[in-house]
Design a protein around this motif. Sequence first.
Motif, PDB file in Angstrom:
ATOM      1  N   ILE A   1      35.399  77.609  20.668  1.00  0.00           N
ATOM      2  CA  ILE A   1      36.620  77.012  20.475  1.00  0.00           C
ATOM      3  C   ILE A   1      37.830  77.829  21.306  1.00  0.00           C
ATOM      4  O   ILE A   1      37.710  79.367  21.175  1.00  0.00           O
ATOM      5  N   PRO A   2      38.429  77.344  22.292  1.00  0.00           N
ATOM      6  CA  PRO A   2      39.704  78.273  22.985  1.00  0.00           C
ATOM      7  C   PRO A   2      40.612  78.681  22.041  1.00  0.00           C
ATOM      8  O   PRO A   2      41.597  77.714  21.518  1.00  0.00           O
ATOM      9  N   TRP A   3      40.866  79.940  21.356  1.00  0.00           N
ATOM     10  CA  TRP A   3      41.907  80.243  20.500  1.00  0.00           C
ATOM     11  C   TRP A   3      43.310  80.259  21.053  1.00  0.00           C
ATOM     12  O   TRP A   3      44.206  80.021  20.270  1.00  0.00           O
ATOM     13  N   SER A   4      43.461  80.730  22.446  1.00  0.00           N
ATOM     14  CA  SER A   4      44.520  80.839  23.179  1.00  0.00           C
ATOM     15  C   SER A   4      44.417  81.080  24.453  1.00  0.00           C
ATOM     16  O   SER A   4      43.274  81.022  25.029  1.00  0.00           O
ATOM     17  N   THR A   5      45.605  81.214  25.298  1.00  0.00           N
ATOM     18  CA  THR A   5      45.341  81.298  26.728  1.00  0.00           C
ATOM     19  C   THR A   5      45.053  83.015  26.788  1.00  0.00           C
ATOM     20  O   THR A   5      45.194  83.692  26.009  1.00  0.00           O
ATOM     21  N   PRO A   6      44.578  83.296  27.846  1.00  0.00           N
ATOM     22  CA  PRO A   6      44.102  84.920  28.303  1.00  0.00           C
ATOM     23  C   PRO A   6      45.164  85.840  28.025  1.00  0.00           C
ATOM     24  O   PRO A   6      46.209  85.488  28.301  1.00  0.00           O
ATOM     25  N   PHE A   7      44.806  86.910  27.651  1.00  0.00           N
ATOM     26  CA  PHE A   7      45.883  88.130  27.395  1.00  0.00           C
ATOM     27  C   PHE A   7      45.314  89.485  27.998  1.00  0.00           C
ATOM     28  O   PHE A   7      44.191  89.532  28.184  1.00  0.00           O
ATOM     29  N   GLN A   8      46.147  90.305  28.399  1.00  0.00           N
ATOM     30  CA  GLN A   8      45.720  91.412  29.056  1.00  0.00           C
ATOM     31  C   GLN A   8      45.776  92.726  27.938  1.00  0.00           C
ATOM     32  O   GLN A   8      46.630  92.827  27.477  1.00  0.00           O
ATOM     33  N   LEU A   9      44.408  93.497  28.354  1.00  0.00           N
ATOM     34  CA  LEU A   9      44.457  94.548  27.466  1.00  0.00           C
ATOM     35  C   LEU A   9      44.046  95.856  28.413  1.00  0.00           C
ATOM     36  O   LEU A   9      42.798  95.799  29.097  1.00  0.00           O
ATOM     37  N   GLY A  10      44.824  96.744  28.902  1.00  0.00           N
ATOM     38  CA  GLY A  10      44.863  97.611  29.769  1.00  0.00           C
ATOM     39  C   GLY A  10      44.674  96.992  31.066  1.00  0.00           C
ATOM     40  O   GLY A  10      45.714  96.194  31.531  1.00  0.00           O
ATOM     41  N   ASP A  11      43.690  97.041  31.843  1.00  0.00           N
ATOM     42  CA  ASP A  11      43.412  96.519  33.230  1.00  0.00           C
ATOM     43  C   ASP A  11      42.627  95.449  33.226  1.00  0.00           C
ATOM     44  O   ASP A  11      42.240  94.420  33.856  1.00  0.00           O
ATOM     45  N   SER A  12      42.239  94.859  31.831  1.00  0.00           N
ATOM     46  CA  SER A  12      41.276  93.881  31.605  1.00  0.00           C
ATOM     47  C   SER A  12      42.061  92.644  31.227  1.00  0.00           C
ATOM     48  O   SER A  12      43.031  92.737  30.324  1.00  0.00           O
ATOM     49  N   VAL A  13      41.525  91.497  31.609  1.00  0.00           N
ATOM     50  CA  VAL A  13      42.173  90.094  31.199  1.00  0.00           C
ATOM     51  C   VAL A  13      41.125  89.347  30.213  1.00  0.00           C
ATOM     52  O   VAL A  13      40.067  89.343  30.699  1.00  0.00           O
ATOM     53  N   ILE A  14      41.367  89.372  29.135  1.00  0.00           N
ATOM     54  CA  ILE A  14      40.442  88.690  28.015  1.00  0.00           C
ATOM     55  C   ILE A  14      40.841  87.351  27.651  1.00  0.00           C
ATOM     56  O   ILE A  14      41.975  87.111  27.262  1.00  0.00           O
ATOM     57  N   ILE A  15      39.800  86.635  27.561  1.00  0.00           N
ATOM     58  CA  ILE A  15      39.887  85.300  27.223  1.00  0.00           C
ATOM     59  C   ILE A  15      39.201  85.051  25.709  1.00  0.00           C
ATOM     60  O   ILE A  15      38.426  85.395  25.492  1.00  0.00           O
TER      61      ILE A  15
END
Length: 331
Positions: free
Chosen positions: A81-95
């Motif tokens: 299940i895709p819970w939302s659009t990707p977000f950024q944590l530091g230098d990483s983009v988390i899906i």
Amino acid sequence: MIAFALVVAMYSTWAERKVAAYIQDRRGPDRAGWGGLLQPLADGGKLFFKEEITPRHAEKFLFILGPTLAMILACMTGAVIPWSTPFQLGDSVIIPQIADINVGFLYILGVLSLGVYGIMLGSWASNNKWSLMGGLRAASQIISYELPMGLALITILMISGTLRLNGIVEQQMDGYWNIILQPVGFIIFLVCAFAETNRTPFDLPEAENELIGGYHSEYSSMKLGFFLFAEYINIFISSVILATLYFGGYDIPFVNDAELTESLGINTMAVLHFLSLFVKACFFIFVFMWVRWTIPRFRYDQLMDLGWKTLLPLALVNMLITGLVILLLNN
């Protein structure tokens, strides 16, 4: 994600009692914590400290495996299940999705169909005739309602052209929600979801006035807790799947997401998208509870008739009409 699903399932037990109390003009839990909010913890503690009993003639390994399977498979369903659009944590983009596989809802159907093994193993290993009867009912019910559910999902595949849940959500964000394009498919899927989760009016596998508790009659302590908890996890995941397939998933209605992302940033937008999906899921959880305390249980022959004589032909006709409309539009 799994921890979040467990917390939501835990507080669904509190919400169930509050909704039941409201419908029946009662108070519901109001002793443990403010408004009874600590009631799920009290229930968990009660189950944890209860005496662990295994019947003498039970198949001990399978007796333990049954509720374990039910719990594990309930948690596995939400992996795609895709819970939302990707977000950024530091230098990483988390899906915020455990696995974005290209056969997303085939995976969901596969895991849902495996769920019956936990009930079947638990009921047979109990060496109790009432439990076995409940297990047989569960198996025939879940198999019967898997077919119209699968056919309802085929129409979603025909419209979106993909099995990826992310792709289905994106297609709805660009056009219309599938509830507008597939209202009949939605009703079929909703009814089948009630049957798959063994909820009233489809709770024949655990009909206490006929089977003294059904497939989990011989279970106590945390093994019983696993069976009961798996039901609420399934309700939550089924609600999220309904929202994802038919109500645009994390899409916020009447909003241009691209413009809002530019002004708010991807992290804020990811939170808003997650809240959008969660609110839709909470609405469906409420519907599950509302129906439970409103509609009486079916007779078993009525349950099987509805699956085979009504929903299956309706799903087939819906699929053929959808195919015809798509063919005419393409030409």
